[in-house]
Design an enzyme around this catalytic site. Sequence first.
Site, PDB file in Angstrom:
ATOM      1  N   HIS A   1       0.832  -1.206   0.000  1.00  0.00           N
ATOM      2  CA  HIS A   1       0.000   0.000   0.000  1.00  0.00           C
ATOM      3  C   HIS A   1       0.868   1.259   0.000  1.00  0.00           C
ATOM      4  O   HIS A   1       0.430   2.312  -0.480  1.00  0.00           O
ATOM      5  CB  HIS A   1      -0.906   0.039   1.232  1.00  0.00           C
ATOM      6  CG  HIS A   1      -2.015  -0.959   1.209  1.00  0.00           C
ATOM      7  ND1 HIS A   1      -1.859  -2.251   1.660  1.00  0.00           N
ATOM      8  CD2 HIS A   1      -3.295  -0.862   0.761  1.00  0.00           C
ATOM      9  CE1 HIS A   1      -3.011  -2.903   1.514  1.00  0.00           C
ATOM     10  NE2 HIS A   1      -3.891  -2.087   0.968  1.00  0.00           N
TER      11      HIS A   1
ATOM     12  N   ASP B   1      -4.627  -6.204  -7.953  1.00  0.00           N
ATOM     13  CA  ASP B   1      -4.891  -5.533  -6.691  1.00  0.00           C
ATOM     14  C   ASP B   1      -5.150  -4.060  -7.032  1.00  0.00           C
ATOM     15  O   ASP B   1      -4.969  -3.616  -8.171  1.00  0.00           O
ATOM     16  CB  ASP B   1      -3.697  -5.698  -5.750  1.00  0.00           C
ATOM     17  CG  ASP B   1      -4.082  -5.583  -4.279  1.00  0.00           C
ATOM     18  OD1 ASP B   1      -5.177  -5.063  -3.983  1.00  0.00           O
ATOM     19  OD2 ASP B   1      -3.279  -6.001  -3.417  1.00  0.00           O
TER      20      ASP B   1
END
Length: 333
Positions: free
Chosen positions: A182, A251
């Site tokens: 992230h 993702d």
Amino acid sequence: MTPVIFGLAGPELTPDERAFFADAEPAGFILFRRNIVDRRQVRALTDSLRALAGREELAVLVDQEGGPVARLGPPGWPAFPAGPAFDALYRIAPMSAIQAMRANGQALGLMLAQVGITVDCAPLLDVVQPGTTPTIATRAYGAEPMQVAALGRAMLEGLAAGGVVGVVKHMPGHGRAAIDSHHALPRVTAGAAALEVDLEPFRTLRDARMAMTSHVVFEAWDPDRPATLSPLVVEQVIRGAIGFDGLLMTDDIDMKALSGSPADKAAGAIAAGCDLVLDCWGRMDEMRAIADRLGPIAARPRDRLDRAMADRPAPDGDMAELIARRDAFLALA
């Protein structure tokens, strides 16, 4: 249809979103906490998405693993345990852990199906390694590939019994990443022989309907590009060595592991061989740029999407009984 799954800005479609989605025809949608108020509202939102798309078998996704990754939670919905709870039970009673996970997945599926959600981004098949980032370790099913695969299969079977399609993630593995994708791009230096451990659960469950990539560079396979953007990893490892022929989505492309504009990242993922791009945040300018850049979905990804969403069992079971059954097993640990 555009090969992308888009997020939404809030708890109901805005006029701008309604007009844009009708034109772009995204392959599906993903919900987050900003989209969720209560059961009646979520059901109305998912019904409006199906009506807009004109597809009853629309992919409406959510990240609902349990533990720290749960978009629907108390007080409106029950809390579900994360992967380590089942890992602990498997160590002392493998069959009990498998039954607990199957009941857990079925209860999750029923909960999601009740509000019109059709796809859950679970199970997580990343094998824990020394130094695994806590972002993965606090969610994972363990450090032994056979165990991870067994618990992952039980989750997929449970979700299916509840009427929901599962997404195995993060192909070809996120367990060796020592940093959170992230926030930055992880690099894995392990050799190809060592990486067989990471591939094993995905290979065992290669017949799953859907899978999600990892934003991780594997130097043994492609030292220049993360898996999501690497034709080498997608074709030679995911489609080849693993043997996965289901629907492959990225993702979230907004994660900081990937660099470049949203449209560039989306186009790069499709060019690498991913079937769908996951763009989660509902930012209209970014969604327009992505849709303009990608163009229509190709025939083979469309077929994979149709196969993934077809013939889902009707939701079955009693959620309270399934949760009680799961908790009785988990109490053994």
